[in-house]
Write an enzyme that holds these catalytic residues in place. Structure first.
Site, PDB file in Angstrom:
ATOM      1  N   CYS A   2       0.847  -1.191   0.000  1.00  0.00           N
ATOM      2  CA  CYS A   2       0.000   0.000   0.000  1.00  0.00           C
ATOM      3  C   CYS A   2       0.880   1.238   0.000  1.00  0.00           C
ATOM      4  O   CYS A   2       1.911   1.279   0.662  1.00  0.00           O
ATOM      5  CB  CYS A   2      -0.960   0.077   1.177  1.00  0.00           C
ATOM      6  SG  CYS A   2      -2.104  -1.288   1.268  1.00  0.00           S
ATOM      7  N   ARG A  27       3.370  -0.167  -5.068  1.00  0.00           N
ATOM      8  CA  ARG A  27       3.166  -0.776  -3.749  1.00  0.00           C
ATOM      9  C   ARG A  27       1.818  -1.496  -3.639  1.00  0.00           C
ATOM     10  O   ARG A  27       1.555  -2.168  -2.639  1.00  0.00           O
ATOM     11  CB  ARG A  27       3.249   0.298  -2.652  1.00  0.00           C
ATOM     12  CG  ARG A  27       4.567   1.040  -2.630  1.00  0.00           C
ATOM     13  CD  ARG A  27       4.556   2.117  -1.571  1.00  0.00           C
ATOM     14  NE  ARG A  27       4.670   1.557  -0.242  1.00  0.00           N
ATOM     15  CZ  ARG A  27       5.812   1.331   0.384  1.00  0.00           C
ATOM     16  NH1 ARG A  27       6.952   1.619  -0.214  1.00  0.00           N
ATOM     17  NH2 ARG A  27       5.831   0.823   1.591  1.00  0.00           N
ATOM     18  N   TRP A  74      -3.047  -2.661  -1.747  1.00  0.00           N
ATOM     19  CA  TRP A  74      -2.818  -4.086  -1.989  1.00  0.00           C
ATOM     20  C   TRP A  74      -3.587  -4.786  -0.873  1.00  0.00           C
ATOM     21  O   TRP A  74      -3.213  -4.705   0.299  1.00  0.00           O
ATOM     22  CB  TRP A  74      -1.332  -4.410  -1.908  1.00  0.00           C
ATOM     23  CG  TRP A  74      -0.998  -5.826  -2.274  1.00  0.00           C
ATOM     24  CD1 TRP A  74      -0.771  -6.305  -3.525  1.00  0.00           C
ATOM     25  CD2 TRP A  74      -0.842  -6.940  -1.388  1.00  0.00           C
ATOM     26  NE1 TRP A  74      -0.484  -7.647  -3.469  1.00  0.00           N
ATOM     27  CE2 TRP A  74      -0.529  -8.071  -2.163  1.00  0.00           C
ATOM     28  CE3 TRP A  74      -0.952  -7.097   0.004  1.00  0.00           C
ATOM     29  CZ2 TRP A  74      -0.309  -9.328  -1.617  1.00  0.00           C
ATOM     30  CZ3 TRP A  74      -0.736  -8.352   0.552  1.00  0.00           C
ATOM     31  CH2 TRP A  74      -0.422  -9.457  -0.263  1.00  0.00           C
ATOM     32  N   ASN A 100      -1.088   2.005   6.003  1.00  0.00           N
ATOM     33  CA  ASN A 100      -0.222   0.965   5.450  1.00  0.00           C
ATOM     34  C   ASN A 100       0.220   0.080   6.605  1.00  0.00           C
ATOM     35  O   ASN A 100       0.858   0.564   7.543  1.00  0.00           O
ATOM     36  CB  ASN A 100       0.996   1.619   4.769  1.00  0.00           C
ATOM     37  CG  ASN A 100       1.942   0.603   4.164  1.00  0.00           C
ATOM     38  OD1 ASN A 100       1.569  -0.546   3.935  1.00  0.00           O
ATOM     39  ND2 ASN A 100       3.162   1.016   3.909  1.00  0.00           N
ATOM     40  N   GLY A 101      -0.140  -1.190   6.564  1.00  0.00           N
ATOM     41  CA  GLY A 101       0.235  -2.101   7.647  1.00  0.00           C
ATOM     42  C   GLY A 101      -0.905  -3.053   7.944  1.00  0.00           C
ATOM     43  O   GLY A 101      -1.893  -3.112   7.202  1.00  0.00           O
ATOM     44  N   GLU A 468      15.138 -18.419 -11.245  1.00  0.00           N
ATOM     45  CA  GLU A 468      14.797 -17.019 -11.483  1.00  0.00           C
ATOM     46  C   GLU A 468      14.050 -16.858 -12.806  1.00  0.00           C
ATOM     47  O   GLU A 468      13.076 -16.096 -12.900  1.00  0.00           O
ATOM     48  CB  GLU A 468      16.080 -16.171 -11.446  1.00  0.00           C
ATOM     49  CG  GLU A 468      15.929 -14.719 -11.871  1.00  0.00           C
ATOM     50  CD  GLU A 468      14.942 -13.896 -11.046  1.00  0.00           C
ATOM     51  OE1 GLU A 468      14.427 -14.400 -10.035  1.00  0.00           O
ATOM     52  OE2 GLU A 468      14.661 -12.760 -11.450  1.00  0.00           O
ATOM     53  N   LYS A 472      10.300 -15.237 -12.993  1.00  0.00           N
ATOM     54  CA  LYS A 472       9.951 -14.089 -13.853  1.00  0.00           C
ATOM     55  C   LYS A 472       8.755 -14.429 -14.729  1.00  0.00           C
ATOM     56  O   LYS A 472       7.841 -13.639 -14.877  1.00  0.00           O
ATOM     57  CB  LYS A 472      11.114 -13.725 -14.760  1.00  0.00           C
ATOM     58  CG  LYS A 472      12.184 -12.781 -14.414  1.00  0.00           C
ATOM     59  CD  LYS A 472      11.972 -11.483 -13.776  1.00  0.00           C
ATOM     60  CE  LYS A 472      11.510 -11.547 -12.362  1.00  0.00           C
ATOM     61  NZ  LYS A 472      12.440 -11.283 -11.346  1.00  0.00           N
ATOM     62  N   GLU A 475       5.414 -14.640 -12.737  1.00  0.00           N
ATOM     63  CA  GLU A 475       4.972 -13.328 -12.276  1.00  0.00           C
ATOM     64  C   GLU A 475       4.280 -12.500 -13.337  1.00  0.00           C
ATOM     65  O   GLU A 475       3.259 -11.890 -13.075  1.00  0.00           O
ATOM     66  CB  GLU A 475       6.221 -12.504 -11.908  1.00  0.00           C
ATOM     67  CG  GLU A 475       6.660 -12.540 -10.510  1.00  0.00           C
ATOM     68  CD  GLU A 475       7.781 -11.531 -10.316  1.00  0.00           C
ATOM     69  OE1 GLU A 475       8.889 -11.787 -10.819  1.00  0.00           O
ATOM     70  OE2 GLU A 475       7.542 -10.513  -9.667  1.00  0.00           O
ATOM     71  N   HIS A 491      13.916 -36.980 -11.221  1.00  0.00           N
ATOM     72  CA  HIS A 491      13.415 -37.499  -9.940  1.00  0.00           C
ATOM     73  C   HIS A 491      11.933 -37.179  -9.740  1.00  0.00           C
ATOM     74  O   HIS A 491      11.466 -37.159  -8.611  1.00  0.00           O
ATOM     75  CB  HIS A 491      14.258 -36.949  -8.792  1.00  0.00           C
ATOM     76  CG  HIS A 491      15.671 -37.457  -8.832  1.00  0.00           C
ATOM     77  ND1 HIS A 491      16.011 -38.759  -8.551  1.00  0.00           N
ATOM     78  CD2 HIS A 491      16.830 -36.847  -9.184  1.00  0.00           C
ATOM     79  CE1 HIS A 491      17.315 -38.929  -8.697  1.00  0.00           C
ATOM     80  NE2 HIS A 491      17.841 -37.777  -9.083  1.00  0.00           N
ATOM     81  N   LYS A 586       5.449  -4.376  -5.261  1.00  0.00           N
ATOM     82  CA  LYS A 586       6.911  -4.308  -5.280  1.00  0.00           C
ATOM     83  C   LYS A 586       7.514  -4.466  -3.880  1.00  0.00           C
ATOM     84  O   LYS A 586       8.552  -5.094  -3.716  1.00  0.00           O
ATOM     85  CB  LYS A 586       7.326  -2.969  -5.891  1.00  0.00           C
ATOM     86  CG  LYS A 586       8.815  -2.798  -6.060  1.00  0.00           C
ATOM     87  CD  LYS A 586       9.260  -3.299  -7.402  1.00  0.00           C
ATOM     88  CE  LYS A 586      10.758  -3.253  -7.600  1.00  0.00           C
ATOM     89  NZ  LYS A 586      11.198  -4.367  -8.442  1.00  0.00           N
TER      90      LYS A 586
HETATM   91  C1  F6R Z   1      10.395 -11.000  -8.205  1.00  0.00           C
HETATM   92  C2  F6R Z   1      10.296 -10.064  -7.122  1.00  0.00           C
HETATM   93  C3  F6R Z   1      10.105 -10.582  -5.748  1.00  0.00           C
HETATM   94  C4  F6R Z   1      11.101  -9.912  -4.815  1.00  0.00           C
HETATM   95  C5  F6R Z   1      10.829 -10.314  -3.358  1.00  0.00           C
HETATM   96  C6  F6R Z   1      11.852  -9.715  -2.426  1.00  0.00           C
HETATM   97  O1  F6R Z   1      10.568 -10.354  -9.420  1.00  0.00           O
HETATM   98  O2  F6R Z   1      10.400  -8.892  -7.323  1.00  0.00           O
HETATM   99  O3  F6R Z   1      10.226 -11.965  -5.703  1.00  0.00           O
HETATM  100  O4  F6R Z   1      12.380 -10.293  -5.205  1.00  0.00           O
HETATM  101  O5  F6R Z   1       9.552  -9.886  -2.989  1.00  0.00           O
HETATM  102  O6  F6R Z   1      11.845  -8.327  -2.487  1.00  0.00           O
HETATM  103  P1  F6R Z   1      13.041  -7.498  -1.906  1.00  0.00           P
HETATM  104  O7  F6R Z   1      14.253  -7.810  -2.717  1.00  0.00           O
HETATM  105  O8  F6R Z   1      12.630  -6.064  -2.024  1.00  0.00           O
HETATM  106  O9  F6R Z   1      13.215  -7.928  -0.475  1.00  0.00           O
END
Ligand code: F6R
Length: 591
Positions: A2, A27, A74, A100-101, A468, A472, A475, A491, A586
């Site tokens: 948020c 956010r 969010w 926010n929280g 990774e 990606k 997501e 396996h 994010k």
């Molecule tokens: C994937 C992504 C998330 C963050 C995760 C940790 O693209 O962005 O998986 O990597 O939420 O976020 P940080 O690095 O900000 O702790």
């Protein structure tokens, strides 16, 4: 998660608040709203959807008045509905709050308030705040006194901003857990979850500490401690500007951020040798080293684990931050904890680090965003220097994290300068990996966009790149994907391979080449469509992603880039916005 914003000044508040909200939309973006005070009247507009959609429907930015609070949500407590969107208000509609929280004891508070005649319009935890403030103000308290009286009743994390028609002319805010930055501009004062919201409008910033209260008026700002005593706080200049964060002609921030990776690598490698040498020595001397992180940052840590072992001959464990506290019993003062977080705000990471600190461990953080909660809790902080990462999927921060682990591992053998030197040519190689593959991968995405499942395999230092690449893809394109060590495929997961199932094989010509290729052949024999990410062509690849040849410890920096591009193009070809994937945000500031 948020984003919250407050403005009090000499200009129309709603358009400023709306623009600021757009900058913190990363956010949370399931609903949004703005409340203003105009001629002593409280007016609120809010709805579900992204900001631009709500603006088109309700003209948020044309609300009148010079005082406003805004929110982009969010959802945590209560579904995505207009009633649950913020601002939330009290029964008499005199107090509006953005929050926010998570308020852990909101059910008890709600029950008490309801038994005293309060009516609730939403399912949110937040709604208890305006009702509690309303009660205090009915006793004749000012808005700031009511906020001071309310904040200690809220358990959990609660950073919020309030305005009231009973005490107009001000925005009052307080912080617990989630961040709140206060901005000083020429025409007014700001409060926001992230200083990015008001950069360009404000020239100075003051971070609010936990339990402090801020009062914004058109004429100035005042800070109070939890007991209501006035506080003097220092401001610092805002250096980064929002214009750094424009899309610069790219359709999405994700592509812009992938494309700027070559330049970012140099900035990431510009580090303090002394600091790295000190941290490296502490790591070598430590009884145990634990790296904690989530998501993409954790995959960078997994590459780091191989580097520490291969170069520094030091084993470390990588623990998912949300699981860290289950290992806290073994953490002591001989432990070094490396916390990796782009945002420096991730609640799971913060919780683990707090426990480790309490147990006497040394905390070293690897962070991108300055002045984050995590930096305040750390003995040493290493910055990624990759600038704002706006798109929700992490891309350039990941590459910068890999650079940091590379430098740290070489520092363990007193070879920081050699590492910097080795990294010098890497920007050009990343540029090649982008130039050779961007258009072919865009075309490939057209033919693969209707696939239901993707698998990614690799070995050794590249294994985390498989994970990774899969993360990606999930997501941003919403296609199911799994990444795993290539040797693990047989396996169990091999049972899922059908004719045409895409399997991306990260197979650079290094110490993992032969065995990875052999696992790819096993998948191919079951009909898999093999996407080979390699510097060496092979007939088993249905599609060859050609990458430049580099030193074997640097391959992860190269191999991940085409996988980012593949995920991006698949998202766009399926009609999705990769910058704001559904259900995600994010900064994940809840546990
Ligand atoms: C994937 C992504 C998330 C963050 C995760 C940790 O693209 O962005 O998986 O990597 O939420 O976020 P940080 O690095 O900000 O702790």
């Amino acid at each position: 998660m948020c984003g919250i914003i407050g403005y009090c000044g000499k200009q129309a508040a709603a358009p400023i608040t709306f623009e600021a909200l757009k900058r913190v939309e990363y956010r949370g973006y399931d609903s949004a709203g703005i409340a203003v005070l105009s001629n002593g009247q409280l007016l609120v507009k809010k709805d579900i959807g992204k900001l631009d959609e709500i603006e088109a429907k309700h003209s948020l930015s044309s609300l009148p008045g010079n005082i406003a609070i805004g929110h982009t949500r969010w959802a945590t407590h209560g579904g995505v509905t207009s009633a649950n969107a913020h601002p939330q208000y009290d029964s008499s509609e005199t107090v509006a709050v953005v929050h926010n929280g998570i308020i852990d004891n909101y059910q008890e508070l709600r029950k008490q308030l309801a038994s005293n005649g309060h009516h609730f319009a939403s399912e949110t935890d937040t709604e208890v705040i305006p009702h509690l403030i309303e009660d205090e103000m009915k006793q004749g308290l000012s808005l700031e006194a009511a906020v001071l009286a309310t904040a200690p009743k809220l358990e959990g994390s609660s950073t919020f901003l309030a305005i009231s028609s009973l005490d107009p002319g001000k925005v009052v805010g307080t912080r617990k857990g989630s961040p709140l930055a206060i901005g000083i501009g020429d025409h007014g004062y700001f409060a926001a979850s992230d200083a990015l919201a008001f950069s360009g409008q404000a020239h100075q910033v003051i971070p609010l500490a936990d339990t402090e209260v801020v009062i914004l008026t058109a004429d100035g700002i005042e800070f109070l401690d939890a007991a209501g005593n006035k506080l003097a706080k220092e401001s610092r200049d805002i250096k980064s500007k929002w214009h750094d964060s424009h899309k610069q002609g790219y359709q999405f921030f994700m592509l812009k951020e992938i494309m700027e990776q070559p330049q970012m690598l140099e900035a990431a490698a510009t580090q303090d040798r002394e600091l790295f040498t000190k941290i490296a020595l502490d790591i070598l001397r430590a009884g145990q080293v634990i790296v904690t992180a989530c998501g993409t940052s954790r995959y960078a840590a997994l590459v780091g684990r191989y580097l520490f072992s291969k170069v520094g001959k030091k084993f470390c464990d990588v623990v998912m931050a949300s699981e860290f506290h289950y290992f806290a019993d073994s953490v002591d003062k001989n432990t070094v904890v490396l916390a990796v977080s782009q945002s420096g705000e991730t609640a799971d990471v913060i919780e683990g680090v707090q426990m480790a600190r309490d147990a006497g461990a040394q905390i070293v953080s690897i962070i991108n965003r300055p002045q984050s909660l995590l930096s305040e809790m750390s003995d040493h902080v290493i910055y990624l220097n990759c600038g704002y990462e706006i798109s929700v999927p992490a891309t350039k921060s990941f590459l910068s994290q890999l650079v940091i682990f590379y430098l740290l591992s070489f520092s363990m053998v007193n070879s920081f300068d050699e590492a910097v030197n080795n990294l010098k040519g890497i920007s050009n190689e990343v540029t090649k990996a982008i130039a050779w593959n961007n258009e072919p991968l865009r075309k490939l995405s057209q033919s693969l966009k209707d696939k239901d499942d993707f698998y990614y395999i690799a070995r050794g230092i590249n294994f985390a790149i498989a994970s990774e690449g899969a993360l990606k893809l999930k997501e941003v394109s919403y296609i199911h994907a799994e990444g795993m060590p290539a040797g693990e495929l047989k396996h169990g997961t091999l049972a899922l391979i059908e004719p045409g199932t895409p399997v991306a094989v990260i197979c650079p010509d290094d110490y993992t080449y032969r065995e990875t290729l052999s696992n790819a052949i096993e998948a191919k024999s079951r009909g898999a469509y093999i996407i080979g990410v390699s510097d060496k062509k092979n007939d088993i690849y249905d599609f060859w992603v050609k990458i430049p040849k580099v030193d074997e410890l640097l391959y992860p920096i190269i191999t991940v880039v085409p996988l980012q591009l593949l995920a991006y193009h698949l998202a766009v070809s399926r009609g999705h916005d990769p910058d704001r994937p559904r259900n995600l945000a994010k900064s994940v500031t809840v546990k």
